[in-house]
Design an enzyme around this catalytic site. Structure first.
Site, PDB file in Angstrom:
ATOM      1  N   ALA A  12     -35.703  56.592  22.760  1.00 27.12           N
ATOM      2  CA  ALA A  12     -36.357  57.325  23.862  1.00 27.12           C
ATOM      3  C   ALA A  12     -35.687  57.118  25.211  1.00 27.12           C
ATOM      4  CB  ALA A  12     -37.827  56.922  23.921  1.00 27.12           C
ATOM      5  N   GLY A  14     -32.425  57.098  25.504  1.00 19.80           N
ATOM      6  CA  GLY A  14     -31.052  57.629  25.364  1.00 19.80           C
ATOM      7  C   GLY A  14     -30.897  58.995  26.002  1.00 19.80           C
ATOM      8  N   GLN A  15     -29.661  59.492  25.892  1.00 22.12           N
ATOM      9  CA  GLN A  15     -29.272  60.774  26.513  1.00 22.12           C
ATOM     10  C   GLN A  15     -30.054  61.969  25.994  1.00 22.12           C
ATOM     11  OE1 GLN A  15     -25.508  62.465  27.407  1.00 22.12           O
ATOM     12  NE2 GLN A  15     -24.947  61.581  25.416  1.00 22.12           N
ATOM     13  N   ILE A  16     -30.131  62.112  24.666  1.00 21.73           N
ATOM     14  CA  ILE A  16     -30.799  63.292  24.102  1.00 21.73           C
ATOM     15  C   ILE A  16     -32.271  63.261  24.489  1.00 21.73           C
ATOM     16  CG2 ILE A  16     -31.521  64.433  21.948  1.00 21.73           C
ATOM     17  CD1 ILE A  16     -28.855  63.547  20.722  1.00 21.73           C
ATOM     18  N   ARG A  92     -20.940  54.123  17.021  1.00 24.00           N
ATOM     19  CA  ARG A  92     -19.800  53.376  16.491  1.00 24.00           C
ATOM     20  C   ARG A  92     -19.232  52.468  17.588  1.00 24.00           C
ATOM     21  NH1 ARG A  92     -15.256  55.243  12.423  1.00 24.00           N
ATOM     22  NH2 ARG A  92     -16.799  56.822  11.973  1.00 24.00           N
ATOM     23  N   ARG A  98     -16.212  53.372   9.378  1.00 24.47           N
ATOM     24  CA  ARG A  98     -17.259  54.340   9.038  1.00 24.47           C
ATOM     25  C   ARG A  98     -18.340  53.693   8.152  1.00 24.47           C
ATOM     26  NH1 ARG A  98     -16.734  58.260   4.991  1.00 24.47           N
ATOM     27  NH2 ARG A  98     -18.244  59.945   5.167  1.00 24.47           N
ATOM     28  N   ASN A 131     -27.136  59.908  14.091  1.00 26.34           N
ATOM     29  CA  ASN A 131     -26.050  59.981  13.095  1.00 26.34           C
ATOM     30  C   ASN A 131     -25.802  58.685  12.352  1.00 26.34           C
ATOM     31  OD1 ASN A 131     -25.130  62.647  13.131  1.00 26.34           O
ATOM     32  ND2 ASN A 131     -24.196  62.342  15.138  1.00 26.34           N
ATOM     33  N   ASP A 159     -25.534  72.680  15.121  1.00 28.31           N
ATOM     34  CA  ASP A 159     -24.367  73.378  14.539  1.00 28.31           C
ATOM     35  C   ASP A 159     -24.700  74.860  14.339  1.00 28.31           C
ATOM     36  OD1 ASP A 159     -22.903  70.811  14.045  1.00 28.31           O
ATOM     37  OD2 ASP A 159     -24.658  70.481  12.803  1.00 28.31           O
ATOM     38  N   HIS A 187     -23.843  67.100   8.647  1.00 30.42           N
ATOM     39  CA  HIS A 187     -23.583  67.239  10.087  1.00 30.42           C
ATOM     40  C   HIS A 187     -22.363  66.379  10.412  1.00 30.42           C
ATOM     41  CE1 HIS A 187     -23.878  67.358  14.385  1.00 30.42           C
ATOM     42  NE2 HIS A 187     -23.961  66.042  14.420  1.00 30.42           N
TER      43      HIS A 187
HETATM   44  P1  NAX Z   1     -27.615  57.363  23.215  1.00 26.60           P
HETATM   45  O1  NAX Z   1     -26.696  56.246  22.840  1.00 26.60           O
HETATM   46  O2  NAX Z   1     -27.619  57.885  24.612  1.00 26.60           O
HETATM   47  O3  NAX Z   1     -29.117  56.951  22.875  1.00 26.60           O
HETATM   48  C1  NAX Z   1     -29.470  56.360  21.680  1.00 26.60           C
HETATM   49  C2  NAX Z   1     -30.656  55.476  21.953  1.00 26.60           C
HETATM   50  O4  NAX Z   1     -31.124  54.973  20.719  1.00 26.60           O
HETATM   51  C3  NAX Z   1     -30.322  54.278  22.822  1.00 26.60           C
HETATM   52  O5  NAX Z   1     -31.180  54.242  23.953  1.00 26.60           O
HETATM   53  C4  NAX Z   1     -30.555  53.081  21.911  1.00 26.60           C
HETATM   54  O6  NAX Z   1     -31.055  51.943  22.579  1.00 26.60           O
HETATM   55  C5  NAX Z   1     -31.569  53.670  20.928  1.00 26.60           C
HETATM   56  N1  NAX Z   1     -31.642  52.940  19.663  1.00 26.60           N
HETATM   57  C6  NAX Z   1     -30.651  52.331  18.969  1.00 26.60           C
HETATM   58  N2  NAX Z   1     -31.147  51.738  17.870  1.00 26.60           N
HETATM   59  C7  NAX Z   1     -32.474  51.990  17.855  1.00 26.60           C
HETATM   60  C8  NAX Z   1     -33.528  51.606  16.993  1.00 26.60           C
HETATM   61  N3  NAX Z   1     -33.305  50.830  15.928  1.00 26.60           N
HETATM   62  N4  NAX Z   1     -34.771  52.038  17.285  1.00 26.60           N
HETATM   63  C9  NAX Z   1     -35.019  52.787  18.375  1.00 26.60           C
HETATM   64  N5  NAX Z   1     -34.053  53.150  19.256  1.00 26.60           N
HETATM   65  C10 NAX Z   1     -32.804  52.758  18.992  1.00 26.60           C
HETATM   66  O7  NAX Z   1     -27.323  58.531  22.162  1.00 26.60           O
HETATM   67  P2  NAX Z   1     -27.710  60.068  22.246  1.00 26.60           P
HETATM   68  O8  NAX Z   1     -26.626  60.799  22.933  1.00 26.60           O
HETATM   69  O9  NAX Z   1     -29.099  60.200  22.724  1.00 26.60           O
HETATM   70  O10 NAX Z   1     -27.595  60.441  20.689  1.00 26.60           O
HETATM   71  C11 NAX Z   1     -28.522  59.934  19.764  1.00 26.60           C
HETATM   72  C12 NAX Z   1     -28.024  60.158  18.348  1.00 26.60           C
HETATM   73  O11 NAX Z   1     -27.925  61.547  18.087  1.00 26.60           O
HETATM   74  C13 NAX Z   1     -26.630  59.585  18.085  1.00 26.60           C
HETATM   75  O12 NAX Z   1     -26.633  58.965  16.812  1.00 26.60           O
HETATM   76  C14 NAX Z   1     -25.751  60.839  18.061  1.00 26.60           C
HETATM   77  O13 NAX Z   1     -24.579  60.625  17.316  1.00 26.60           O
HETATM   78  C15 NAX Z   1     -26.683  61.812  17.412  1.00 26.60           C
HETATM   79  N6  NAX Z   1     -26.390  63.229  17.557  1.00 26.60           N
HETATM   80  C16 NAX Z   1     -26.717  64.035  16.518  1.00 26.60           C
HETATM   81  C17 NAX Z   1     -26.542  65.395  16.571  1.00 26.60           C
HETATM   82  C18 NAX Z   1     -26.935  66.258  15.436  1.00 26.60           C
HETATM   83  O14 NAX Z   1     -26.694  67.472  15.526  1.00 26.60           O
HETATM   84  N7  NAX Z   1     -27.529  65.765  14.350  1.00 26.60           N
HETATM   85  C19 NAX Z   1     -25.920  66.041  17.759  1.00 26.60           C
HETATM   86  C20 NAX Z   1     -25.998  65.207  18.982  1.00 26.60           C
HETATM   87  C21 NAX Z   1     -25.785  63.729  18.781  1.00 26.60           C
HETATM   88  O15 NAX Z   1     -24.417  63.484  18.693  1.00 26.60           O
END
Ligand code: NAX
Length: 325
Positions: A12, A14-16, A92, A98, A131, A159, A187
């Protein structure tokens, strides 16, 4: 007054989520008359940052937002939730292979799957974005044996939306004029973005574009769009990913339009010869919350080969984390 719907979002801070949460709080999923309560899950070190997001959510004074739960415990986050966005995942790190990435995320998603199994609503809809999304969704699903496999999906909507945009731009039409593109598979860069069955203003897409553009331009553009956004922005896709998550959940809740399908990562039932028990993106329709894979599309040799490549990758990913499911 309607009773509030409980929606959980992991990652929550994070960026998305910085885009997703504000859409949800503005009523993007259920409209302006349906109260919601947001359950926000983060890892402990990110809780201070999450407090800042919570302050902003409150300062938006959105009328539908009736409450916020903040926690680092999945069992608190998922308690009685109806809709869950699993966005958080470990990125990563330096020197990480991987398989290491798969393994570390497998632990996160098995824990979250068990928590969902224990405390979420029995009809919960869980959308996995973090991911590797397809395999993470499979792990969560397998660790929630008391929930139905249909409760889980992996996000391929970004996508799908990217494919609509590329085809619309090529044909000089609006994105709303494009229907029935398909994302097959994972994906990842092995996904097969397919316009063989797509329509542009009700005409066959392939009668409007050159086959060479489809193969040499369109397919690699969609497969590599995420990397190209990172190169340009210095950060990965966030607002478009949040929009896609809302789109996918919205179709899951409200259904798809007659004659149209969308792409969703769902548990393969062997359709199109894809190995069962993989989370594979298929064209789907949704009626009354029930997702059905579109059957009977004619698949040519070129398409079948592309689908096989992505299937193979998903089988390899599954083999790596098999001990956790
Ligand atoms: P961010 O790194 O900005 O945010 C991720 C957040 O998740 C961080 O705040 C982190 O503290 C938190 N987190 C890590 N482990 C956790 C856990 N065990 N429980 C709860 N929170 C946890 O990443 P963001 O840009 O928001 O992307 C989130 C994920 O979406 C990444 O894995 C990214 O690769 C994936 N994506 C997937 C896409 C898709 O189409 N399926 C597209 C966009 C994005 O790349």
């Amino acid at each position: 007054m309607k009773s509030p719907i409980h929606i959980a979002v992991s990652g929550a801070a994070g960026q998305i989520s910085y885009s997703l949460l504000f859409r949800l709080a503005a009523g993007a999923l259920f409209g302006p008359d349906q109260p919601i309560i947001l359950h926000l899950l983060e890892i402990t070190p990110a809780l201070p940052a999450l407090e800042g997001v919570v302050m902003e959510l409150k300062d938006c004074v959105n009328p539908v937002l009736h409450g916020i739960v903040v926690t680092d415990d999945p069992k608190v986050a998922f308690k009685d939730t109806d809709y869950v966005f699993l966005v958080g995942a470990r990125p990563r790190g330096p020197g990480m292979e991987r398989n290491d990435l798969l393994e570390v995320n497998a632990h996160i998603f098995s824990t979250q799957g068990r928590a969902l199994n224990e405390v979420a609503s029995r009809d919960v809809k869980v959308l996995v974005t973090g991911n590797p999304a397809n395999t993470n969704a499979l792990i969560a699903l397998k660790n929630a044996p008391n929930l139905k496999p249909e409760n889980f999906s992996a996000m391929s909507r970004l996508d799908h939306n990217r494919a609509i945009n590329q085809l619309a731009e090529k044909c000089g039409v609006l994105s709303a004029d494009v229907k029935n593109v398909i994302i097959w598979g994972n994906h990842s860069t092995t996904q097969f973005p397919d316009i063989t069955h797509a329509k542009v203003k009700d005409q066959e897409a392939l009668s409007l574009v050159e086959k060479s553009w489809f193969i040499n331009d369109f397919i690699p553009t969609i497969q590599q769009r995420g990397a190209v956004v990172i190169k340009a922005r210095g950060l990965s896709s966030a607002a478009s990913a949040a929009k896609a998550a809302v789109d996918q959940m919205s179709n899951w809740v409200k259904g798809t339009k007659a004659g149209e399908w969308v792409s969703m990562g769902v548990l393969s039932d062997g359709s199109y010869g894809i190995t069962e028990d993989l989370m594979f993106s298929f064209p789907v329709t949704v009626t009354d919350g029930k997702v059905s894979i579109v059957k009977g599309l004619i698949i040519d040799e070129f398409s079948r080969e592309r689908m096989r490549l992505s299937e193979l990758e998903l089988k390899e990913e599954k083999a790596t984390i098999m001990h956790l499911i």
